[in-house]
Design a protein around this motif. Structure first.
Motif, PDB file in Angstrom:
ATOM      1  N   ASP A  32       0.636  -1.227   0.042  1.00  0.00           N
ATOM      2  CA  ASP A  32      -0.064   0.064   0.067  1.00  0.00           C
ATOM      3  C   ASP A  32       0.773   1.072   0.028  1.00  0.00           C
ATOM      4  OD1 ASP A  32      -2.329  -1.415   0.067  1.00  0.00           O
ATOM      5  OD2 ASP A  32      -2.797  -0.999   1.984  1.00  0.00           O
ATOM      6  N   MET A  33       2.075   1.322   0.737  1.00  0.00           N
ATOM      7  CA  MET A  33       2.738   2.518   0.718  1.00  0.00           C
ATOM      8  C   MET A  33       3.446   2.762  -0.207  1.00  0.00           C
ATOM      9  SD  MET A  33       4.089   2.331   4.839  1.00  0.00           S
ATOM     10  CE  MET A  33       4.353   4.284   4.946  1.00  0.00           C
ATOM     11  N   ARG A  34       4.109   1.647  -0.998  1.00  0.00           N
ATOM     12  CA  ARG A  34       4.909   1.855  -2.289  1.00  0.00           C
ATOM     13  C   ARG A  34       3.808   2.236  -3.452  1.00  0.00           C
ATOM     14  NH1 ARG A  34       7.709  -3.764  -1.034  1.00  0.00           N
ATOM     15  NH2 ARG A  34       9.548  -2.875  -0.061  1.00  0.00           N
ATOM     16  N   ILE A  35       2.574   1.761  -3.335  1.00  0.00           N
ATOM     17  CA  ILE A  35       1.530   1.944  -4.443  1.00  0.00           C
ATOM     18  C   ILE A  35       1.481   3.888  -4.161  1.00  0.00           C
ATOM     19  CG2 ILE A  35      -0.739   1.895  -5.134  1.00  0.00           C
ATOM     20  CD1 ILE A  35      -0.775  -0.992  -4.541  1.00  0.00           C
ATOM     21  N   CYS A  36       1.233   4.206  -3.087  1.00  0.00           N
ATOM     22  CA  CYS A  36       0.836   5.495  -2.946  1.00  0.00           C
ATOM     23  C   CYS A  36       2.266   6.327  -3.060  1.00  0.00           C
ATOM     24  CB  CYS A  36       0.328   5.969  -1.321  1.00  0.00           C
ATOM     25  SG  CYS A  36      -1.163   5.119  -1.461  1.00  0.00           S
ATOM     26  N   PRO A  60       4.432   7.149  -5.249  1.00  0.00           N
ATOM     27  CA  PRO A  60       4.663   8.177  -6.389  1.00  0.00           C
ATOM     28  C   PRO A  60       3.666   9.540  -6.465  1.00  0.00           C
ATOM     29  CG  PRO A  60       4.675   6.047  -7.047  1.00  0.00           C
ATOM     30  CD  PRO A  60       4.244   5.930  -5.832  1.00  0.00           C
ATOM     31  N   TYR A  61       2.593   9.094  -5.835  1.00  0.00           N
ATOM     32  CA  TYR A  61       1.688  10.165  -5.777  1.00  0.00           C
ATOM     33  C   TYR A  61       1.917  11.228  -4.691  1.00  0.00           C
ATOM     34  CZ  TYR A  61      -0.371   6.944  -8.887  1.00  0.00           C
ATOM     35  OH  TYR A  61      -0.345   6.052 -10.013  1.00  0.00           O
ATOM     36  N   ILE A  62       2.654  11.177  -3.737  1.00  0.00           N
ATOM     37  CA  ILE A  62       2.885  12.334  -2.722  1.00  0.00           C
ATOM     38  C   ILE A  62       3.844  13.293  -3.119  1.00  0.00           C
ATOM     39  CG2 ILE A  62       3.956  12.336  -0.344  1.00  0.00           C
ATOM     40  CD1 ILE A  62       1.564  10.572  -0.474  1.00  0.00           C
ATOM     41  N   GLU A  63       3.499  14.473  -3.275  1.00  0.00           N
ATOM     42  CA  GLU A  63       4.099  15.585  -3.730  1.00  0.00           C
ATOM     43  C   GLU A  63       4.936  16.306  -2.700  1.00  0.00           C
ATOM     44  OE1 GLU A  63       1.857  17.927  -6.018  1.00  0.00           O
ATOM     45  OE2 GLU A  63       1.204  16.354  -7.335  1.00  0.00           O
ATOM     46  N   ASN A  64       4.364  16.137  -1.267  1.00  0.00           N
ATOM     47  CA  ASN A  64       4.966  17.077  -0.128  1.00  0.00           C
ATOM     48  C   ASN A  64       6.258  15.995   0.220  1.00  0.00           C
ATOM     49  OD1 ASN A  64       5.433  17.053   2.861  1.00  0.00           O
ATOM     50  ND2 ASN A  64       4.058  18.773   2.332  1.00  0.00           N
ATOM     51  N   ASN A  65       7.414  16.696   0.141  1.00  0.00           N
ATOM     52  CA  ASN A  65       8.712  16.203   0.514  1.00  0.00           C
ATOM     53  C   ASN A  65       8.716  15.570   1.978  1.00  0.00           C
ATOM     54  OD1 ASN A  65       9.608  16.575  -2.030  1.00  0.00           O
ATOM     55  ND2 ASN A  65      10.336  18.809  -1.509  1.00  0.00           N
ATOM     56  N   GLU A  66       8.271  16.445   2.726  1.00  0.00           N
ATOM     57  CA  GLU A  66       8.380  16.021   4.159  1.00  0.00           C
ATOM     58  C   GLU A  66       7.548  14.685   4.453  1.00  0.00           C
ATOM     59  OE1 GLU A  66       7.571  17.502   8.835  1.00  0.00           O
ATOM     60  OE2 GLU A  66       7.093  19.010   7.015  1.00  0.00           O
TER      61      GLU A  66
END
Length: 74
Positions: free
Chosen positions: A26-30, A32-38
């Motif tokens: 689940d974490m790996r799927i999401c 690429p869609y996380i834009e916030n660097n923190e």
């Protein structure tokens, strides 16, 4: 409960923690869609920590953090 920071615990709570494999998938799927660097950095830290432990350790982790903190407050 020093394995995960508070921020990491909050992040873990939004994913499927049924098994270690489910959480990592689940974490790996999401990721690429996380834009916030923190947030991306926190997620990568959690992934590394989960990869370092085996299924046996994962299965005994108290991942219901709400119950953990309620018990500490008593």
């Amino acid at each position: 409960m020093n394995l995960f920071t508070i921020e990491e615990q909050h992040l873990i709570c939004i994913f499927d923690t049924f098994t270690r494999a489910h959480l990592l998938t689940d974490m790996r799927i999401c990721l690429p869609y996380i834009e916030n660097n923190e947030l991306k950095s926190i997620m990568l830290d959690v992934i590394k920590k989960i990869e370092m432990i085996d299924d046996g350790i994962f299965d005994v982790l108290p991942l219901d953090f709400a119950n953990y903190y309620n018990k500490e407050m008593e």
